[in-house]
Design a protein around this motif. Structure first.
Motif, PDB file in Angstrom:
ATOM      1  N   UNK A   1       0.806  -1.209   0.000  1.00 40.10           N
ATOM      2  CA  UNK A   1       0.000   0.000   0.000  1.00 40.10           C
ATOM      3  C   UNK A   1       0.843   1.265   0.000  1.00 40.10           C
ATOM      4  N   UNK A   2       2.051   1.177   0.526  1.00 42.97           N
ATOM      5  CA  UNK A   2       2.905   2.364   0.548  1.00 42.97           C
ATOM      6  C   UNK A   2       3.411   2.730  -0.845  1.00 42.97           C
ATOM      7  N   UNK A   3       3.214   1.840  -1.833  1.00 41.36           N
ATOM      8  CA  UNK A   3       3.673   2.095  -3.201  1.00 41.36           C
ATOM      9  C   UNK A   3       2.560   2.660  -4.088  1.00 41.36           C
ATOM     10  N   UNK A   4       1.330   2.488  -3.663  1.00 41.04           N
ATOM     11  CA  UNK A   4       0.188   2.925  -4.450  1.00 41.04           C
ATOM     12  C   UNK A   4      -1.000   2.039  -4.136  1.00 41.04           C
ATOM     13  N   UNK A   5      -2.188   2.437  -4.591  1.00 43.47           N
ATOM     14  CA  UNK A   5      -3.386   1.689  -4.224  1.00 43.47           C
ATOM     15  C   UNK A   5      -4.396   1.646  -5.359  1.00 43.47           C
ATOM     16  N   UNK A   6      -5.030   0.501  -5.511  1.00 46.00           N
ATOM     17  CA  UNK A   6      -6.183   0.335  -6.387  1.00 46.00           C
ATOM     18  C   UNK A   6      -7.407   0.184  -5.486  1.00 46.00           C
ATOM     19  N   UNK A   7      -8.359   1.093  -5.608  1.00 42.90           N
ATOM     20  CA  UNK A   7      -9.622   0.978  -4.886  1.00 42.90           C
ATOM     21  C   UNK A   7     -10.600   0.233  -5.791  1.00 42.90           C
ATOM     22  N   UNK A   8     -10.968  -0.992  -5.391  1.00 43.77           N
ATOM     23  CA  UNK A   8     -11.898  -1.787  -6.197  1.00 43.77           C
ATOM     24  C   UNK A   8     -13.285  -1.763  -5.565  1.00 43.77           C
ATOM     25  N   UNK A   9     -14.311  -1.444  -6.363  1.00 47.04           N
ATOM     26  CA  UNK A   9     -15.691  -1.349  -5.901  1.00 47.04           C
ATOM     27  C   UNK A   9     -16.498  -2.500  -6.489  1.00 47.04           C
ATOM     28  N   UNK A  10     -17.134  -3.281  -5.628  1.00 44.86           N
ATOM     29  CA  UNK A  10     -17.831  -4.501  -6.039  1.00 44.86           C
ATOM     30  C   UNK A  10     -19.093  -4.200  -6.840  1.00 44.86           C
ATOM     31  N   UNK A  11     -19.690  -5.256  -7.410  1.00 45.90           N
ATOM     32  CA  UNK A  11     -20.943  -5.145  -8.142  1.00 45.90           C
ATOM     33  C   UNK A  11     -22.149  -5.047  -7.225  1.00 45.90           C
ATOM     34  N   UNK A  12     -23.343  -4.974  -7.809  1.00 47.96           N
ATOM     35  CA  UNK A  12     -24.565  -4.761  -7.031  1.00 47.96           C
ATOM     36  C   UNK A  12     -24.916  -5.945  -6.140  1.00 47.96           C
ATOM     37  N   UNK A  13     -24.376  -7.122  -6.421  1.00 49.04           N
ATOM     38  CA  UNK A  13     -24.685  -8.291  -5.604  1.00 49.04           C
ATOM     39  C   UNK A  13     -23.842  -8.326  -4.334  1.00 49.04           C
TER      40      UNK A  13
ATOM     41  N   UNK B   1     -16.715 -11.046  -8.067  1.00 47.99           N
ATOM     42  CA  UNK B   1     -15.697 -10.157  -7.512  1.00 47.99           C
ATOM     43  C   UNK B   1     -14.452 -10.949  -7.114  1.00 47.99           C
ATOM     44  N   UNK B   2     -14.646 -12.148  -6.589  1.00 51.01           N
ATOM     45  CA  UNK B   2     -13.499 -12.956  -6.168  1.00 51.01           C
ATOM     46  C   UNK B   2     -12.668 -13.387  -7.364  1.00 51.01           C
ATOM     47  N   UNK B   3     -13.339 -13.665  -8.490  1.00 44.10           N
ATOM     48  CA  UNK B   3     -12.590 -14.018  -9.693  1.00 44.10           C
ATOM     49  C   UNK B   3     -11.738 -12.837 -10.149  1.00 44.10           C
ATOM     50  N   UNK B   4     -12.325 -11.638 -10.130  1.00 40.51           N
ATOM     51  CA  UNK B   4     -11.567 -10.457 -10.545  1.00 40.51           C
ATOM     52  C   UNK B   4     -10.368 -10.238  -9.631  1.00 40.51           C
ATOM     53  N   UNK B   5     -10.586 -10.352  -8.324  1.00 39.16           N
ATOM     54  CA  UNK B   5      -9.488 -10.185  -7.383  1.00 39.16           C
ATOM     55  C   UNK B   5      -8.427 -11.249  -7.598  1.00 39.16           C
TER      56      UNK B   5
END
Length: 287
Positions: free
Chosen positions: A49-61, A67-71
């Motif tokens: 996290x000290x190098x940068x961050x991706x904020x991932x927002x899940x789907x409506x379900x 979401x786990x497959x994407x992660x």
């Protein structure tokens, strides 16, 4: 013959991904937040996290296999960034509630924007990217609109966004230093044409979503805003070459780990050069 082989390969990749996920159990990456509210947050590669961050927002379900497959795709790619997974949904309300809770969308967007601002204050100068799938892609736009100007992010990626094609992205663009990517598929008939016509999109519009048709510049835009759409919004329609990455064109193909690794991860790595696959598909003009 090559097209047929490519299609068979794509189907095989999808089947293998589903079986692999079932066998591994897709370990949960969420935990309840200290507030005890509906939002659930998880970390992937927290040591980075000290190098940068991706904020991932899940789907409506909310928390589910897609979401786990994407992660899993992000994990396999060994990103040199931390990933914060944010489930913004109402745990009890279900998909319809998560689509239609317009005021709650803005409340959650503000909370996510505050998390981004906090991260940036603690890690000045580090890259921050927003990534969202389906309803989470709509939330990407809402979050950008909630950010203060001094806390703009470096890029935003919207996978099958559940908002109207004419949704105005002008303000969102002001809070993103780099491009905003929209991935859409005209083959996504069930979820982003029929369902959104019956139940509506995240912005209340009833009709096909931008995730099925792409974004169209609203008619009221100024010349400068139209130019921003042309330069800053990169729309990537479903292409048969995505078959090789296990994406068949439907609503869930965007989260296939192979697709994520080949098409999404490069956008999160080197911000100086667009991946060849994306450049090749970039339209010369808005449709």
């Amino acid at each position: 013959m090559p097209t047929s082989c490519s299609a068979r390969k794509g189907v095989s990749v999808v089947v293998f991904a589903l079986l692999a996920g079932a066998m591994s159990g897709c370990a949960h990456f969420f935990h309840e937040s200290p507030r005890g509210e509906a939002d659930r947050v998880g970390l992937v590669f927290p040591e980075r996290l000290s190098r940068g961050c991706v904020f991932y927002l899940t789907g409506v379900a909310g928390e589910c296999g897609t979401d786990r497959f994407l992660i899993e795709g992000l994990k396999r790619a060994e990103l040199d960034l931390g990933v914060l997974v944010y489930d913004w949904t109402d745990l009890q309300g279900g998909r319809r509630s998560n689509l239609q809770s317009y005021e709650e969308h803005r409340v959650q967007a503000q909370r996510i924007a505050e998390r981004i601002a906090t991260y940036q204050r603690l890690n000045p100068g580090r890259p921050v990217h927003l990534l969202g799938y389906s309803g989470g892609a709509a939330m990407v736009a809402f979050v950008l609109e909630s950010l203060p100007p001094e806390h703009a992010v470096d890029s935003a990626i919207m996978l099958a966004p559940v908002v109207a094609p004419e949704y105005d992205l002008s303000r969102a663009m002001e809070r993103c230093r780099g491009p905003i990517y929209c991935f859409y598929s005209s083959l996504d008939v069930g979820a982003l044409m029929l369902c959104t016509t019956i139940m509506g999109n995240m912005d209340g519009y009833k009709g096909r979503a931008a995730g099925a048709a792409g974004f169209v510049p609203p008619s009221h835009l100024t010349a400068a805003e139209q130019e921003a759409y042309r330069r800053r919004l990169i729309q990537v329609g479903y292409d048969s070459r995505m078959l090789a990455a296990g994406h068949l064109g439907g609503h869930y193909g965007w989260t296939n780990p192979w697709f994520v690794g080949q098409w999404i991860v490069p956008l999160l790595r080197d911000r100086s050069v667009e991946p060849l696959a994306i450049t090749a598909l970039r339209p010369e003009a808005m449709h």
